[in-house]
Scaffold this active site. Sequence first.
Site, PDB file in Angstrom:
ATOM      1  N   TYR A 122       0.811  -1.218   0.000  1.00 21.50           N
ATOM      2  CA  TYR A 122       0.000   0.000   0.000  1.00 21.50           C
ATOM      3  C   TYR A 122       0.847   1.272   0.000  1.00 21.50           C
ATOM      4  O   TYR A 122       0.368   2.344  -0.376  1.00 21.50           O
ATOM      5  CB  TYR A 122      -0.918   0.039   1.226  1.00 21.50           C
ATOM      6  CG  TYR A 122      -1.881  -1.113   1.360  1.00 21.50           C
ATOM      7  CD1 TYR A 122      -2.249  -1.875   0.255  1.00 21.50           C
ATOM      8  CD2 TYR A 122      -2.420  -1.437   2.591  1.00 21.50           C
ATOM      9  CE1 TYR A 122      -3.121  -2.944   0.382  1.00 21.50           C
ATOM     10  CE2 TYR A 122      -3.308  -2.496   2.733  1.00 21.50           C
ATOM     11  CZ  TYR A 122      -3.652  -3.255   1.621  1.00 21.50           C
ATOM     12  OH  TYR A 122      -4.515  -4.298   1.775  1.00 21.50           O
TER      13      TYR A 122
ATOM     14  N   HIS B 192       1.358 -11.678   1.292  1.00 20.12           N
ATOM     15  CA  HIS B 192       0.226 -10.960   0.690  1.00 20.12           C
ATOM     16  C   HIS B 192      -0.402 -11.699  -0.489  1.00 20.12           C
ATOM     17  O   HIS B 192      -1.624 -11.713  -0.640  1.00 20.12           O
ATOM     18  CB  HIS B 192       0.702  -9.572   0.237  1.00 20.12           C
ATOM     19  CG  HIS B 192      -0.407  -8.580   0.100  1.00 20.12           C
ATOM     20  ND1 HIS B 192      -0.215  -7.221   0.193  1.00 20.12           N
ATOM     21  CD2 HIS B 192      -1.739  -8.715  -0.138  1.00 20.12           C
ATOM     22  CE1 HIS B 192      -1.362  -6.588   0.029  1.00 20.12           C
ATOM     23  NE2 HIS B 192      -2.310  -7.481  -0.189  1.00 20.12           N
TER      24      HIS B 192
END
Length: 299
Positions: free
Chosen positions: A66, A121
């Site tokens: 992010y 992830h």
Amino acid sequence: MDIPLLRLRDGNQIPLWSANDLELAFGTGTAWFKDVGDTTFSQGLVDLTKAAIEKGFYHLDCAEMYGTEEEVGIAIKESGVPREKLFITNKVAQGIDDIEAAIDQSLQKIQTDYFDLYLIHIPFFAKSDEDFQRAWKTMEGIQKSGKARSIGVSNYLRPHIEATLKGATSPPAINQIEYHAYLQRGDGYVAWLQDNEIQVGSFKGLTPAFRAPDGPLREPLARIAKAHGVTEAAVLISWIMRNNVVAVTTTTKLARLDEYAQALKIKLTEEEVKEITDVGGTYHFRTSWGERFAEDDRS
């Protein structure tokens, strides 16, 4: 907020609320597309995250991908909330080839000594079962070091989990996946994970309200929300929680946090839960990694 907890297989507990059912986590992914050096946006994210913490959203869902770790760290520091009251999840993607270096860098950026939960992830780095197993061995070492209290994965399908388990001493505590009424995952995958003591986390849980508003749940959601005096988003969060799934929801609007928190104040009936499940199951809508799936693949 008095947030219920969900027990992980390693004995730790994860808040079942932080904008997701039985664990509503405040996701910080709203800044994924920020421009590097955009100080206005960065300050806005700091302010929003700090406001979320002050409202009691103590589960912060972060990720290396992010690009918002520094802002989260500043918000935590400025909030004044003791670290031990927070539950911080983080995920590794770009640093998958050197996970130990990646977590050290993330810890430094967020200004903490440990993560409550650290996830791989995405599974797409692996070219073989051995790749999954090597990465997981490193994750187990990180858990033993104390840099992560619990470890897990994200976006893993059943074959990825099975490959990981072949060489695991400490199996993943959780798998965070796209999960909502329009993507309940096929072949009993969620139940299989839970039966194997791997808890499920949900992202994009509000898809039926915000990304596919004209789907078949349009009327039922409106009716159920009106009956409980809440918004459709709160109903969807409550539905996720009733399925013992941790919900992670992002927003760029402070007012949304109060709206989402309504999910803690309502109790859907068994009939309402079943209607959302059954009607939602007649429709398919996937928001993430669509290029890797056939059009009607619900796995």
